[in-house]
Design a protein around this motif. Sequence first.
Motif, mmCIF file in Angstrom:
data_model
loop_
_atom_site.group_PDB
_atom_site.id
_atom_site.type_symbol
_atom_site.label_atom_id
_atom_site.label_comp_id
_atom_site.label_asym_id
_atom_site.label_seq_id
_atom_site.Cartn_x
_atom_site.Cartn_y
_atom_site.Cartn_z
ATOM 1 N N UNK A 34 -113.205 38.128 -50.948
ATOM 2 C CA UNK A 34 -113.870 37.553 -52.098
ATOM 3 C C UNK A 34 -112.913 37.137 -53.185
ATOM 4 N N UNK A 35 -111.713 37.622 -53.156
ATOM 5 C CA UNK A 35 -110.807 37.243 -54.250
ATOM 6 C C UNK A 35 -110.067 35.965 -53.890
ATOM 7 N N UNK A 36 -109.676 35.258 -54.943
ATOM 8 C CA UNK A 36 -108.946 34.006 -54.731
ATOM 9 C C UNK A 36 -107.675 34.244 -53.933
ATOM 10 N N UNK A 37 -107.110 35.423 -54.120
ATOM 11 C CA UNK A 37 -105.858 35.771 -53.478
ATOM 12 C C UNK A 37 -105.996 35.805 -51.955
ATOM 13 N N UNK A 38 -107.072 36.445 -51.489
ATOM 14 C CA UNK A 38 -107.275 36.541 -50.041
ATOM 15 C C UNK A 38 -107.624 35.186 -49.452
ATOM 16 N N UNK A 39 -108.411 34.436 -50.203
ATOM 17 C CA UNK A 39 -108.805 33.124 -49.701
ATOM 18 C C UNK A 39 -107.613 32.218 -49.524
ATOM 19 N N UNK A 40 -106.659 32.379 -50.425
ATOM 20 C CA UNK A 40 -105.464 31.566 -50.355
ATOM 21 C C UNK A 40 -104.793 31.720 -48.992
ATOM 22 N N UNK A 41 -104.710 32.938 -48.503
ATOM 23 C CA UNK A 41 -104.073 33.160 -47.205
ATOM 24 C C UNK A 41 -104.849 32.474 -46.086
ATOM 25 N N UNK A 42 -106.172 32.585 -46.162
ATOM 26 C CA UNK A 42 -106.992 31.950 -45.128
ATOM 27 C C UNK A 42 -106.791 30.443 -45.144
ATOM 28 N N UNK A 43 -106.810 29.882 -46.334
ATOM 29 C CA UNK A 43 -106.669 28.426 -46.433
ATOM 30 C C UNK A 43 -105.308 27.980 -45.902
ATOM 31 N N UNK A 44 -104.296 28.806 -46.141
ATOM 32 C CA UNK A 44 -102.986 28.472 -45.577
ATOM 33 C C UNK A 44 -103.059 28.412 -44.052
ATOM 34 N N UNK A 45 -103.705 29.412 -43.459
ATOM 35 C CA UNK A 45 -103.881 29.401 -42.004
ATOM 36 C C UNK A 45 -104.613 28.129 -41.574
ATOM 37 N N UNK A 46 -105.671 27.794 -42.320
ATOM 38 C CA UNK A 46 -106.463 26.626 -41.971
ATOM 39 C C UNK A 46 -105.652 25.344 -41.991
#
Lengths: 732, 732
Positions: B186-198
């Motif tokens: 839920x945090x922007x920080x975790x999402x950032x990692x996912x988006x990098x993978x994407x």
Amino acid sequence: DGGGVESLDYEVIENFAYREEQAQRGKLYVSYLLVVKWFFALLIGICTGLAAVFINIAVENFAGWKFSATFDIIQKSYIAGFVVYVLFNLALVYSSVYIITQFAPAAAGSGIPEIKGYLNGVDTPGILLFRTLVGKIFGSIGSVGGGLALGKEGPLVHTGACIASLLGQGGSTKYHINSRWFQVFRSDRDRRDLVTCGCAAGVAAAFRAPVGGVLFALEEVTSWWRSQLMWRVFFTSAVVAVVVRAAMGWCKSGKCGHFGSGGFIIWDISEYLFSSFPFLTDFGFSGQEDYSFAELFPMAIIGVIGGLLGALFNQLTLYITTWRRNHLHMKGNKVKIIEACLVSILTSVISFGLPLLRKCTPCPESDPASGIECPRPPGMYGNYVNFYCSKDNEYNDLATIFFNTQDDAIRNLFSAKTINEYSSQSLLTFLVMFYALAVVTFGTAVPAGQFVPGIMIGSTYGRLVGMFVVKYYRKLNIEEGTYALLGAASFLGGSMRMTVSLCVIMVEISNNLKFLPLIMLVLLISKAVGDAFNEGIYEEQAQLRGIPLLESRPKYEMRNMTAKEACGSGRVVSFPRVVKVSDVVSILRSNKHNGFPVIDHTRSGEPLVIGLVLRSHLLVILQSKVDFQHSPLPSDSRGGARSIRHDSGEFAKPVSSKGICIEDIHLSSDDLEMYIDLAPFLNPSPYIVPEDMSLTKVYNLFRQLGLRHLFVVPRPSRVLGLITRKDLLIED
Amino acid sequence: DGGGVESLDYEVIENFAYREEQAQRGKLYVSYLLVVKWFFALLIGICTGLAAVFINIAVENFAGWKFSATFDIIQKSYIAGFVVYVLFNLALVYSSVYIITQFAPAAAGSGIPEIKGYLNGVDTPGILLFRTLVGKIFGSIGSVGGGLALGKEGPLVHTGACIASLLGQGGSTKYHINSRWFQVFRSDRDRRDLVTCGCAAGVAAAFRAPVGGVLFALEEVTSWWRSQLMWRVFFTSAVVAVVVRAAMGWCKSGKCGHFGSGGFIIWDISEYLFSSFPFLTDFGFSGQEDYSFAELFPMAIIGVIGGLLGALFNQLTLYITTWRRNHLHMKGNKVKIIEACLVSILTSVISFGLPLLRKCTPCPESDPASGIECPRPPGMYGNYVNFYCSKDNEYNDLATIFFNTQDDAIRNLFSAKTINEYSSQSLLTFLVMFYALAVVTFGTAVPAGQFVPGIMIGSTYGRLVGMFVVKYYRKLNIEEGTYALLGAASFLGGSMRMTVSLCVIMVEISNNLKFLPLIMLVLLISKAVGDAFNEGIYEEQAQLRGIPLLESRPKYEMRNMTAKEACGSGRVVSFPRVVKVSDVVSILRSNKHNGFPVIDHTRSGEPLVIGLVLRSHLLVILQSKVDFQHSPLPSDSRGGARSIRHDSGEFAKPVSSKGICIEDIHLSSDDLEMYIDLAPFLNPSPYIVPEDMSLTKVYNLFRQLGLRHLFVVPRPSRVLGLITRKDLLIED
Ligand SMILES: Nc1ncnc2c1ncn2[C@@H]1O[C@H](COP(=O)(O)OP(=O)(O)OP(=O)(O)O)[C@@H](O)[C@H]1O
Ligand SMILES: Nc1ncnc2c1ncn2[C@@H]1O[C@H](COP(=O)(O)OP(=O)(O)OP(=O)(O)O)[C@@H](O)[C@H]1O
Ligand SMILES: [Mg+2]
Ligand SMILES: [Mg+2]
């Protein structure tokens, strides 16, 4: 612990001297800097490539002479051959250990933990000196040529780093070529970038894997990565690849002695795979693609074995190195020399003796398409070694992998179209003996890499598993060589715990992108299994050598600690702005700290922290004495006249040296009565954190910015302003 | 400017709710988190791979129908064929622009600048929504299938990022699948990692280049790179490669319509190169290696041309996009639709009409070894298109590259063993026309990538140069196709200014490591030439769209500025610890700031900064009202009872949405009279800098740690302690 290990000053010290230099330098200087940096990237690439070629040619020629002499003599007498073989190896290993112990002690081992430490911010004494470079090059020629169970790839990384650092400071500190011209790279910060390039160049040279080299530097070695650096590092790696390729092309014409004719260097695996996996070229690689899902199971098993054996290897080498350090090596260099010689004799005896005990196997029916002869023609390097066989068309499978150079053995293990060349008994014998040898050899006082032994061990059990798979599945297109490759990846993964870079290196070695998912699967498993037991071999060794690496991620416990708790309760040792020389000396003598806050007072008498002064800078000031003044009042800090006495190069510590020591400085009693105004020399704005910030955040700050000192201060009473993204978007 | 663009909160807000959640979570939770993260990496890989396959199959089938229908009809009437061709294209482009304008406006363009912004810390509204994903997928099918001068690779990167973000939040915000389970991200920080993978997955899917994908994400897109992330990103890319390969294998059996039989997707270039550069396989790639040194000169020229044309492309598109934005697109969606349709008709007319004007060339003598037929058989895709020719054994060289899908045209341009297939006149015509079309098409309201047009333009002039080289040097082993490849690299380098990743992508596309130094040379030159004129296309476009990217390197001017100067002279808007609700509302209304210092007083009455509170958190508190209290005294902050009212998920802003707005909140007059104790909600230790720290250092801190707010405070009066490396080496 940590004797002699000191942190590097990656932070830019914005003192007067620095500011003035900056002011004098125009935009043109920035372009000049850029050109110089690229030029150095080119230079590092060329030099590292040439060094790698030199080492390879030398190793191959020594090994070539050795084996051809031995094979000549055993036609008449096996005993005489054995003696020649042992003596040859002994001489090479002796020369190696002699160089190391007498001349370049810092060149022992692989050097990767030390370089990793350097790029993480800790300087190990002597690690980047010219003598270390020389010792590394000639030492690894001796140790690898002498047939020990170690490799030349790790040392090549260290070699690359040394070359980079030495180029950056314009040659050895003793023989400055043109110090003016090279002053660009006097700060630890600039050297860091060069060393990163050197590292990548080393890997690129060792495996002829430019992309792997970049990723190795990125994943395994550096701690602070800047995307500007990436392109330059990649350029260096590519230069290395071009140089190595050119040199090999030149050698093909036979100008390099045994090199080129046999060509038994690891980086030939790619071409070798091409010629020995004919299906790769004939069917456009498609032969390898249709591995069945059932094969994934034995491959996973290879991963598990790799994780277990790798972790065991790390643990055993840790024990043995600790024991050696505490009981053996402290007794002096003689013990180190004797130890290395004993290991050499042991290795020779085992690699010569064990194949003697092995019964020979009749040659398989020859297959002209594969181009592999059995037994191999004398004097050549290849599969199917005829050694101590009663008949001519027989070969000794143990000798094929054991009585051989490691590069050749790896190629034989990786080779396809040679199903059932090795009996499982031979492979097992080899695995156990070589594993034991590798563990014992690790930590002797010679340059030693773990890549090649790791590949040997891994490919042996990989091939063993492959043999069972071939037997069990009875499919034609399963190649034992593929399993050997996966085994090699798994052992390296289980021991070094590298991931992306290892994967890319294996792909570049095998020159086949279709293995990528398989290698990745195996690495995932072996790393996970290994991590369950201990840390990677480089981390373990770094810890053992007292190199305090800061990991990229804060420890879990840090969440519940504050900055104040971490920095302990001792009184802070600080300096006033104008300080008596005798006070400086006594304070510096009384402790070992490397940085001190400087406290001044405002007009109204309130104290005010005006900056941080480094011990090394204070020592330079004490030594040069030009800044001593009679008055205890601050000299006018506005008039920059004072600071011109120093340029920032004077404050730069030469690489890998201890720098000045307070005990070396002798001051007259007159000097001791004088004063120094510290204002021009201090770092006016070190980073600060409030006392109750959680240690996780402090860690992130410290680690990400590569700091050496951080002030813990009380909570502020006011906020003068907020900086947001908008404030930092300044247009040129 | 920057309307609606807001920064992301990458910093961990260590408020009470967060601390309590952390306290409840044990070490087991950490392992659970790790497993979930890997599972998501797998999921992202699979989904992105499938999306890429879907887009490709759809595009190929649409284009396949279109061309086979047109070719059928022109046997009878060229005019009827033309009409069908135009209408087909128009219908596809119309559907695309309709979807974008009506349904998913954020899906227009390539999306890479926006994703780059997201990973740099700025959120563009709507960029990661489900509707954007759908619009992107179907929109790019329409625009690419409709024959516009744009590609599907950029949109695939955006698609990958959307998939990652949506998976991370458990589907669209509207249809939460299982919000509990997904609260990890839920945090922007975790999402950032996912988006990098994407992102990496998108590139890996577009070019079938897993290593290139990782490097693209690393070099071009992300701003904060952690080495832990690298392995996960690489895993995702490899999964994509496996999925795409499996799907293509499945399609080989003919289940995918036109896909697989013709196979005209870009990622087939590798296999195509293999079959069309037979020497690559026959001679172990050696044919390409002995380029003479004289060839380096024309290759350098290609680099220069690439730099010039690339920079010109960036400049022209910048002008046109600005003009469009200010004069055209503000008039509403109808204008956008009409514009796209006009561009489509123009493209169809040119690509159909120009080849009509071109005289046909007689076929060269057929060479059965190369396997290339002339003219190509009807309905197939290949070289030597017979179009408007009077005789049967003739071909129209302009139609071969122009009246074709782009993937097929690229393959024809890259093809070897076809020396003199194209006349320089045709190539020049194509270059000029296609360049103009690409410039005009850029910025229409459809999903549009610049990779494929860039490759087309680059390979055209590359081949032109290659033709001159062939003529001039008269050597047999020079291949025009190699020059085309280098040309493609040079144009992309001159426009996008990527380096390592582009190089690796080109190598992975051409599947030949030996081109590496050549590609690198060309990229070095073209990037340097381009940089002399303007910035890269993504940076230009980001600036145009008001996405304030923070570069990794501070600006030169910042050396001479201090923190205090940067943050301006406005009074700091701050809150006391306990604040009246009406005050909160009026303060929030009075400005647009997103973070506010909170000031408390010590017992002795001195002010003390106790933390930073975010506007978004205040709005959540105002909306929920549960924290309102009647007393103006601080509630006991020790008893955590208060904070249990919120979990940290409540404070998390959903992705790509504006969040709550102060105008949306309606409070009764009773509510306005109540108080809020802010202590449990604030970030107790934001990072601080002293007022006279140089802006360079401030910038480094802000950028490296990915901050949003930074307090500028007075110089401290005391140092409570120093943090050094030793203090941070805590053993587990
Ligand atoms: N000026 C100082 N006054 C008081 N304590 C200090 C001072 N400098 C450092 N310390 C403390 O002393 C301990 C050891 O510091 P030291 O200066 O030896 O640094 P270090 O960790 O060895 O790093 P380096 O590699 O820079 O020597 C640390 O815990 C630190 O908190
Ligand atoms: N609480 C505050 N009091 C006074 N000035 C502030 C405050 N917060 C920010 N500022 C100043 O106002 C300006 C704009 O700040 P703003 O809050 O709009 O941030 P921003 O740069 O738009 O970032 P974000 O993307 O977080 O909105 C900045 O120059 C900053 O120095
Ligand atoms: Mg110390
Ligand atoms: Mg704002």
